[in-house]
Design an enzyme around this catalytic site. Structure first.
Site, PDB file in Angstrom:
ATOM      1  N   HIS A 274       0.839  -1.206   0.000  1.00  0.00           N
ATOM      2  CA  HIS A 274       0.000   0.000   0.000  1.00  0.00           C
ATOM      3  C   HIS A 274       0.874   1.256   0.000  1.00  0.00           C
ATOM      4  O   HIS A 274       1.822   1.369   0.790  1.00  0.00           O
ATOM      5  CB  HIS A 274      -0.925   0.006   1.221  1.00  0.00           C
ATOM      6  CG  HIS A 274      -2.098   0.908   1.070  1.00  0.00           C
ATOM      7  ND1 HIS A 274      -2.079   2.224   1.460  1.00  0.00           N
ATOM      8  CD2 HIS A 274      -3.324   0.692   0.529  1.00  0.00           C
ATOM      9  CE1 HIS A 274      -3.240   2.781   1.195  1.00  0.00           C
ATOM     10  NE2 HIS A 274      -4.025   1.871   0.640  1.00  0.00           N
ATOM     11  N   PRO A 275       0.561   2.221  -0.872  1.00  0.00           N
ATOM     12  CA  PRO A 275       1.462   3.374  -1.050  1.00  0.00           C
ATOM     13  C   PRO A 275       1.167   4.543  -0.126  1.00  0.00           C
ATOM     14  O   PRO A 275       1.618   5.663  -0.412  1.00  0.00           O
ATOM     15  CB  PRO A 275       1.201   3.751  -2.513  1.00  0.00           C
ATOM     16  CG  PRO A 275      -0.231   3.411  -2.730  1.00  0.00           C
ATOM     17  CD  PRO A 275      -0.510   2.192  -1.877  1.00  0.00           C
ATOM     18  N   CYS A 276       0.472   4.357   0.983  1.00  0.00           N
ATOM     19  CA  CYS A 276       0.103   5.490   1.831  1.00  0.00           C
ATOM     20  C   CYS A 276       1.328   6.178   2.440  1.00  0.00           C
ATOM     21  O   CYS A 276       1.287   7.381   2.713  1.00  0.00           O
ATOM     22  CB  CYS A 276      -0.865   5.036   2.929  1.00  0.00           C
ATOM     23  SG  CYS A 276      -0.232   3.716   3.979  1.00  0.00           S
ATOM     24  N   LYS A 277       2.425   5.452   2.661  1.00  0.00           N
ATOM     25  CA  LYS A 277       3.628   6.028   3.264  1.00  0.00           C
ATOM     26  C   LYS A 277       4.768   6.184   2.265  1.00  0.00           C
ATOM     27  O   LYS A 277       5.879   6.560   2.656  1.00  0.00           O
ATOM     28  CB  LYS A 277       4.098   5.148   4.435  1.00  0.00           C
ATOM     29  CG  LYS A 277       3.070   4.977   5.554  1.00  0.00           C
ATOM     30  CD  LYS A 277       2.787   6.295   6.259  1.00  0.00           C
ATOM     31  CE  LYS A 277       1.830   6.083   7.421  1.00  0.00           C
ATOM     32  NZ  LYS A 277       1.513   7.352   8.120  1.00  0.00           N
ATOM     33  N   HIS A 278       4.510   5.887   1.006  1.00  0.00           N
ATOM     34  CA  HIS A 278       5.590   5.921   0.019  1.00  0.00           C
ATOM     35  C   HIS A 278       6.177   7.325  -0.135  1.00  0.00           C
ATOM     36  O   HIS A 278       7.400   7.488  -0.242  1.00  0.00           O
ATOM     37  CB  HIS A 278       5.086   5.428  -1.336  1.00  0.00           C
ATOM     38  CG  HIS A 278       4.921   3.933  -1.390  1.00  0.00           C
ATOM     39  ND1 HIS A 278       5.060   3.128  -0.286  1.00  0.00           N
ATOM     40  CD2 HIS A 278       4.618   3.094  -2.436  1.00  0.00           C
ATOM     41  CE1 HIS A 278       4.860   1.862  -0.632  1.00  0.00           C
ATOM     42  NE2 HIS A 278       4.584   1.826  -1.912  1.00  0.00           N
TER      43      HIS A 278
END
Length: 365
Positions: A274-278
């Protein structure tokens, strides 16, 4: 519930605006044009990566039709992520070993730290050879190769009768007669005999290797790349979700890494990070790496770079293929790390989430 959540994400992604302004150094986010540029750079420098068009009905209009996502196939995974777990017990089981002179001090003392001192292997291996019996010394005073013990066990009762010893001449004559006789053809082997005599190869020394197809897509809502994993066992059979999570670190399995529908296919389900913290993680990584690139550019301007191997990381090329030259007396601005190097840094970040899957095939930087 999961289906409703996926529908919500699809609507959210559809209504999100497309990023137009480059903010990869300030916020870690990139535009679709920068994603394509970074993908072209990755495919050029590392040909294991290539562009794919995907399902035409799932194509994103903000990306070129033939460059919807990137893929690399057959990425090896040699072991499970649980084998890399380092617990507090392992940290406590460390001891200091000294191989040098005990009276030496400072740099002359040869000391090493042995980690995992309390961990024992279950079977004998190269690292754990087990108990080895003492080998007698050939130069020892009492070693005679066992001749004394063999002589002590002999007795006259064990001596064979002279009449029982066959005559060598009679055996040679019998052998000549047998050689002169016509040889009989052996009967043809049956199919059952052939099947019994064929030895099947042993797989005891073969390592069962999982492989993964790794895809990189562009997430419109989070404005960052997104990684997708599709795994296979050694026989080419697709892995079930529980098997895929064995190759993900425990702090990310079922939390950051989940099974979702692949956005460029109508039926494919794959594991995704999941890219929420990318964006926040990439911003920190780019800040650290950009500082090193700026120093390299300053050194190049003063007297030339010391390491020519990394020149392609920060070299600005003109349309003719030659380096741009600043006008006389005009101060050239320090460019720093370019955005087309974004996916190379991104793969190094993903490698920390799936350490046993060799997703990062790029050079060290």
């Amino acid at each position: 519930m999961h289906a409703i959540q996926q529908q919500y994400w699809a609507v959210r992604d559809y209504l999100s605006p497309v990023l137009k302004e480059s903010k990869f150094k300030e916020h870690g986010r990139i535009t679709p044009e920068e994603f394509v540029a970074a993908g072209d750079f990755l495919a050029y420098k590392f040909p294991v990566w290539s562009w794919e068009a995907g399902d035409p009905s799932k194509a994103r209009d903000y990306l070129p039709a033939d460059k919807q996502y990137m893929v690399t196939r057959g990425v090896p995974c040699l072991r499970r992520a649980t084998s890399l777990a380092y617990t507090d017990a392992d940290e406590d089981a460390e001891r200091l070993l000294s191989f040098g002179d005990s009276s030496a001090a400072g740099i002359d003392a040869d000391e090493w730290v042995e980690t995992h001192a309390g961990r024992h292997a279950d079977t004998d291996s190269a690292a754990n050879p087990g108990i080895i019996d003492d080998i007698p010394d050939l130069d020892g005073p009492h070693y005679d190769g066992g001749v004394s013990a063999a002589a002590a066990n002999l007795s006259l009762a064990d001596a064979p009768d002279l009449d029982d010893i066959p005559d060598m001449e009679e055996e040679l004559e019998d052998g000549d007669d047998a050689a002169a006789a016509p040889a009989k053809a052996p009967p043809p082997p049956s199919k059952t005999d052939d099947a019994a005599t064929v030895a099947e190869p042993s797989n005891a020394n073969l390592l069962s290797v999982r492989t993964y197809d790794v895809m990189i897509t562009y997430d419109k809502y989070y404005q960052t790349p997104r990684i997708w994993l599709l795994g296979y066992d050694e026989n080419g059979t697709p892995l079930v979700p529980d098997q895929i999570f064995q190759d993900v670190t425990a702090e990310h399995a079922f939390k950051t890494v989940t099974i979702e529908a692949f956005p460029h296919s109508a039926s494919l389900q794959a594991a995704s990070v999941h890219p929420c913290k990318h964006a926040s993680v990439m911003r920190k990584l780019i800040e650290r790496m950009n500082a090193g690139v700026v120093e390299e550019q300053k050194a190049q301007r003063k007297g030339g770079p010391k390491d020519s191997k990394k020149k392609w990381l920060f070299r600005r090329a003109s349309g003719s293929g030659k380096d741009d030259k600043a006008a006389a007396g005009e101060e050239e601005e320090i460019e720093g790390m370019r955005v087309d190097f974004y996916l190379v840094v991104f793969l190094k970040f993903i490698a920390s989430i799936v350490p046993t899957i060799e997703v990062d095939s790029t050079t060290a930087f």
